[in-house]
Design a protein around this motif. Structure first.
Motif, PDB file in Angstrom:
ATOM      1  N   VAL A 175     -42.066  93.986  55.224  1.00  0.00           N
ATOM      2  CA  VAL A 175     -41.403  95.226  54.868  1.00  0.00           C
ATOM      3  C   VAL A 175     -40.504  96.564  55.826  1.00  0.00           C
ATOM      4  O   VAL A 175     -39.743  97.313  55.500  1.00  0.00           O
ATOM      5  N   ASN A 181     -37.622  91.888  52.554  1.00  0.00           N
ATOM      6  CA  ASN A 181     -37.670  92.000  51.251  1.00  0.00           C
ATOM      7  C   ASN A 181     -38.121  90.012  50.989  1.00  0.00           C
ATOM      8  O   ASN A 181     -38.067  89.805  50.911  1.00  0.00           O
ATOM      9  N   TYR A 216     -39.862  89.247  48.740  1.00  0.00           N
ATOM     10  CA  TYR A 216     -39.826  88.497  47.685  1.00  0.00           C
ATOM     11  C   TYR A 216     -38.591  87.688  47.471  1.00  0.00           C
ATOM     12  O   TYR A 216     -38.974  87.229  46.641  1.00  0.00           O
ATOM     13  N   PRO A 224     -44.778  96.387  44.522  1.00  0.00           N
ATOM     14  CA  PRO A 224     -44.520  96.328  45.363  1.00  0.00           C
ATOM     15  C   PRO A 224     -44.818  97.870  46.268  1.00  0.00           C
ATOM     16  O   PRO A 224     -45.243  98.341  47.314  1.00  0.00           O
ATOM     17  N   GLN A 266     -47.228  96.638  48.993  1.00  0.00           N
ATOM     18  CA  GLN A 266     -46.140  96.271  49.954  1.00  0.00           C
ATOM     19  C   GLN A 266     -46.253  97.523  50.619  1.00  0.00           C
ATOM     20  O   GLN A 266     -46.086  97.641  52.174  1.00  0.00           O
ATOM     21  N   SER A 276     -40.408 100.614  42.967  1.00  0.00           N
ATOM     22  CA  SER A 276     -39.851  99.058  43.220  1.00  0.00           C
ATOM     23  C   SER A 276     -38.179  98.740  43.243  1.00  0.00           C
ATOM     24  O   SER A 276     -38.328  97.675  43.573  1.00  0.00           O
ATOM     25  N   PHE A 300     -36.905  96.359  46.447  1.00  0.00           N
ATOM     26  CA  PHE A 300     -37.103  95.155  45.905  1.00  0.00           C
ATOM     27  C   PHE A 300     -35.873  94.867  44.554  1.00  0.00           C
ATOM     28  O   PHE A 300     -36.808  93.695  44.492  1.00  0.00           O
ATOM     29  N   TRP A 307     -41.597  87.385  42.267  1.00  0.00           N
ATOM     30  CA  TRP A 307     -42.628  88.478  41.792  1.00  0.00           C
ATOM     31  C   TRP A 307     -43.189  88.566  40.906  1.00  0.00           C
ATOM     32  O   TRP A 307     -44.386  87.671  40.876  1.00  0.00           O
TER      33      TRP A 307
END
Length: 663
Positions: free
Chosen positions: A96, A101, A103, A134, A137, A278, A281, A288
Motif C-alpha cells: 500500500v 492495491n 486486493y 481498507p 490497510q 476505500s 482500492f 476483498w
C-alpha cells in the motif's frame, strides 16, 4: 498492623512476571506447546489473584498500581515472537505504501514476484485474498513505512492496548464500579499474549469501540459514530454495533425526534468514514468482499456452538445454518432490549458475545473483543475462558505430530464446557430477569431516597455508634430503623419488619458491628443514579483484623457476589424497594435471609458489587476458624440444595439451620 493484601498482590504479580518471562524466552510460536498451556492457564489464575487481593487503595493510587502492573507484564513480553499474521501486516503495508492495491490478487500471484521478501515467506494463507478492511490497510502502510520490522506493530498493538486499559478505568470510575475490575483486562493472559507478545491489531478496534461508547454516553453521537466507523475499518465485525448506537437512550417522544435529527449528520460522517479510505482500492473491493466471505464461510475452528453441534455429528451446512439462526434470533432480542432501555455498553457486550459464540472460527485473541466488557461487568464465563483457552496452544502439538495445525472439535470441549457451565451458573436467573425487564422497562431515576435497617440482638453501644457514624453523612431526616431481636426471631424476620416501616426507593441493611467507609453515601447515590436498574447493590466487606483466614473469607465472599450473585449480610446490602416488593417483600426467615434475598432479587435486575467496602468485626472468626469456615460452607450448601425442593422445604430448612447455628 501488617496488611496481607499488598503481600498477596505482590506475590501474584511476581508469579505473573515469572510466567510472562518464561513465555518470552520460548524461541518460536510452535515451541513447547504443553509448556504454553501451563503458562497461559497460570497467568489466568494469577490474574484472579491480582484482582481479588488488590490492596486497599483508591483513586490515583489504584490507577497507578493497575498501570504499573500492566506495563511491567507487557514489557517482559516484548521479546516474544510475533504472530505470523504480522508478516502479512508488514508485507501488505509495504504494498500500500508503494501505491499498490493488495486486493487485486492473492499474495502468491506472480505479479508480486518482485515484492517478495522474508515477511512474504513467513505469511500464512498466501493463496487466499486478504480479508483486512481498507482502514487497517492504511494503518499498516503507515506503520510499515516508519519501520519495516515486526516490532513496530508490537509497539502499535501495545499502545492501543494500554489506551484501552485507560478507557476501561475511566468508564469504571464513571459507572462507580471498583477500579480494580480493570485487572480483568490489564492482567488477562488473552490480552497480554495477543497484544504484547503476538502483536495482533485487534487492540486498535477495541480502543475505538470503547472511545465510541464513551462519546455516546456523553450524548456526542457524531464523534461516537466516527469512532465506530473507524473500528469497522479496522475490523469489519464492529459493524454489528451500528444498530445499537442508533437507538436513543430514552423513550420520550420529543427527545426521540431530536435524536433522529442528530442521527442524520452523524450517520453521514459514518458513511463518509467507511467510503473515503476505500476509494483508492475501488477496483479491488469486490475481491476483498470475496476474501472476507471466504474466511467466514469456508473455514471452521474452535467455534463454541460449532464445536458442540459438530461433536453431536451434525452436517457442517446444518451447523452453519443453526449458528446463523441462533445469532439472528439473539441479536434481534438484543436490539429489542436496547429499544426497551438496555444500556449501550451492556447491549454491545452481549452482541459481541453472541457473535463470538456463533462464529465458526474462534482464535484465542478473539476473546479480546469481549474482555473490556467483562471488566466493566465481571463475567464468570469469560474469566473461565481466559484460563481454559490455554488448550488452544495444543494446535502446535498437532502440527508437530500430525503435520496439520489445529485440533479435533472434541479437544475444544475442554475449552468451552467449563465456560458454558460458568455462564449458566452466573446467569441462571437471566430468563426471569429478561421477562421482568421487558414488562417494566428501564427503571425510573425519580426520588432515589434511602432508608436504613439495622438488625440487632439487643440495642447497645455498637448500634448507637453505627447510627452516629451514618448520621455524619446521611441527609437530615433519613429514616433509620433499629430492628431488635427481642421483637422478632432471627435476622431475616427483623429485617423484614424493619423494611415494612420504611417508605423509600432503596433500603440499606447494615449489621451493627460494621464501620461505614468514608464517603460511602455520596458514592452510593452516584451508583444508584448510574444504575437504577440494579435490584441489589453490595458495598463489600473488609475485616477490622486481618489474618490469612479472614483474607480468604473476604476473597471468597467477593467471588461469590461478583460471579455468583449471592451476598451475605456482612457485605452491606442495598436493595431496590420496587424489585423487593414485586417478590412479595424481604424473606421473613430466621437464617439464610441474605442468600434467599440475593437469589430472588437476581430475577429482578443486576446484582452489582460496588467495592466500597465497610469494615466488619473479625471477633467471631478468632476462635476455631476452620470449624466456623466449614460450618458456614455446609449451611449455605445445605440451604441452596434444599431450595431446589421448593419454598416450603427451604423455609423449614432455614428454621432448622437457625437452631443448629445458634445452639
Amino acid at each position: 498492623m501488617i496488611s496481607l493484601r499488598p503481600i498477596a498482590w505482590t506475590v501474584s504479580l511476581i508469579l505473573g512476571l515469572i510466567f510472562v518471562t518464561a513465555w518470552a524466552l520460548l524461541p518460536a510460536l510452535e515451541s513447547e506447546p504443553e509448556l504454553r498451556v501451563f503458562l497461559f492457564s497460570g497467568l489466568g489464575i494469577t490474574m484472579l489473584g491480582m484482582v481479588f487481593t488488590f490492596p486497599a487503595v483508591t483513586g490515583k493510587s489504584s490507577i497507578g498500581l493497575l498501570v504499573f502492573g500492566a506495563i511491567l507484564l507487557r514489557i517482559l513480553l516484548l521479546p516474544s515472537p510475533v504472530s505470523d499474521d504480522v508478516n502479512r501486516y508488514l508485507w501488505e503495508g509495504k504494498l500500500v505504501s508503494s501505491g499498490e492495491n493488495p486486493y487485486l490478487s492473492t499474495a502468491d500471484d506472480p505479479r508480486w514476484m518482485e515484492r517478495r521478501d522474508i515477511y512474504w515467506e513467513g505469511m500464512n494463507h498466501r493463496d487466499r485474498p486478504t480479508a483486512y478492511p481498507p482502514g487497517i490497510q492504511w494503518i499498516m502502510a503507515g506503520t510499515a513505512s516508519i519501520h519495516y520490522h515486526p516490532f513496530s506493530f508490537k509497539i502499535l498493538s501495545v499502545a492501543a492496548d494500554l489506551l484501552s486499559l485507560l478507557l476501561v478505568i475511566i468508564i469504571l470510575n464513571r459507572e462507580r464500579f471498583p477500579l480494580r475490575w480493570a485487572g480483568f483486562y490489564a492482567f488477562n493472559p488473552v490480552i497480554l499474549i495477543a497484544f504484547a507478545a503476538e502483536a495482533h491489531f485487534d487492540s486498535l478496534m477495541i480502543a475505538t469501540i470503547l472511545g465510541a461508547l464513551m462519546a455516546a454516553k456523553a450524548k456526542r453521537l457524531l464523534p461516537a459514530l466516527f469512532l465506530l466507523a473507524l473500528a469497522v475499518q479496522i475490523k469489519f465485525i464492529a459493524l454489528i454495533l451500528l444498530p445499537l448506537f442508533l437507538v436513543p437512550d430514552t423513550g420520550n417522544a420529543g427527545k426521540t425526534i431530536k435524536h433522529v435529527a442528530t442521527i442524520l449528520p452523524a450517520f453521514g460522517v459514518f458513511l463518509l468514514m467507511l467510503i473515503a479510505p476505500s476509494i483508492p482500492f475501488g477496483d479491488g473491493l469486490i475481491s476483498w468482499i470475496r476474501g472476507t466471505s471466504d474466511f467466514a464461510g469456508n473455514s471452521a475452528f474452535n467455534g463454541p456452538l460449532f464445536t458442540f453441534f459438530s461433536v453431536l455429528g451434525a452436517n457442517e451446512l446444518l451447523v452453519r445454518a443453526l449458528c446463523y439462526i441462533v445469532f439472528f434470533v439473539g441479536f434481534t432480542a438484543v436490539c429489542i432490549a436496547r429499544i426497551r432501555g438496555l444500556a449501550l455498553a451492556a447491549s454491545s457486550g452481549i452482541a459481541l458475545t453472541l457473535l463470538l459464540i456463533c462464529s465458526p472460527i474462534v482464535h484465542f485473541w478473539y476473546l479480546a473483543w469481549i474482555l473490556p466488557f467483562a471488566a466493566l461487568r465481571p463475567s464468570f464465563g469469560w474469566t473461565t475462558a481466559s484460563i481454559t483457552m490455554a488448550v488452544y496452544f495444543l494446535a502446535w502439538r498437532t502440527q508437530a505430530v500430525h503435520g496439520w495445525w489445529g485440533f479435533q472439535p472434541e479437544v475444544s470441549l475442554f475449552i468451552w464446557i467449563p465456560v458454558f457451565c460458568a455462564f449458566l451458573a452466573q446467569n441462571r436467573h437471566l430468563p426471569a430477569r429478561i421477562a421482568y425487564f421487558l414488562k417494566t422497562g428501564r427503571q425510573s431515576k425519580a426520588r432515589n431516597d434511602l432508608g436504613i435497617v439495622i438488625p440487632v440482638i439487643a440495642q447497645g453501644a455498637r448500634s448507637e455508634a453505627l447510627v452516629e457514624r451514618l448520621g455524619n453523612e446521611l441527609p437530615a431526616g433519613t429514616q433509620i430503623i433499629i430492628a431488635d431481636a427481642s421483637q422478632q426471631l432471627g435476622r431475616g424476620n427483623q429485617i423484614a419488619a424493619g423494611i415494612s416501616k420504611l417508605d423509600t426507593d432503596w433500603v440499606l441493611v447494615a449489621h451493627a458491628d460494621t464501620i461505614s467507609a468514608q464517603g460511602w453515601y455520596q458514592n452510593l447515590m452516584l451508583a444508584i443514579e448510574a444504575h437504577p436498574e440494579a435490584a441489589l447493590m453490595v458495598l463489600g466487606q473488609r475485616f477490622d483484623k486481618v489474618s490469612p483466614g479472614t483474607l480468604l473469607v473476604e476473597i471468597l465472599n467477593e467471588l461469590r457476589v461478583v460471579f455468583g450473585g449471592v451476598a451475605f449480610g456482612d457485605q452491606t446490602m442495598v436493595i431496590r424497594r420496587s424489585a423487593l416488593d414485586s417478590l412479595g417483600g424481604f424473606p421473613a426467615q430466621p437464617l439464610m435471609e441474605d442468600v434467599e434475598a440475593s437469589l430472588q432479587l437476581d430475577k429482578r435486575g443486576p446484582i452489582l458489587y460496588l467495592g466500597h467496602e465497610w469494615s466488619v468485626s473479625a471477633v467471631k472468626w478468632n476462635d476455631n476458624f476452620g470449624l466456623r469456615f466449614l460450618t458456614v460452607i455446609r449451611l449455605v450448601a445445605t440451604y441452596q440444595f434444599t431450595r431446589l425442593k421448593g419454598p416450603t422445604e427451604a423455609a423449614k430448612c432455614a428454621e432448622k439451620l437457625y437452631t443448629q447455628y445458634y445452639k
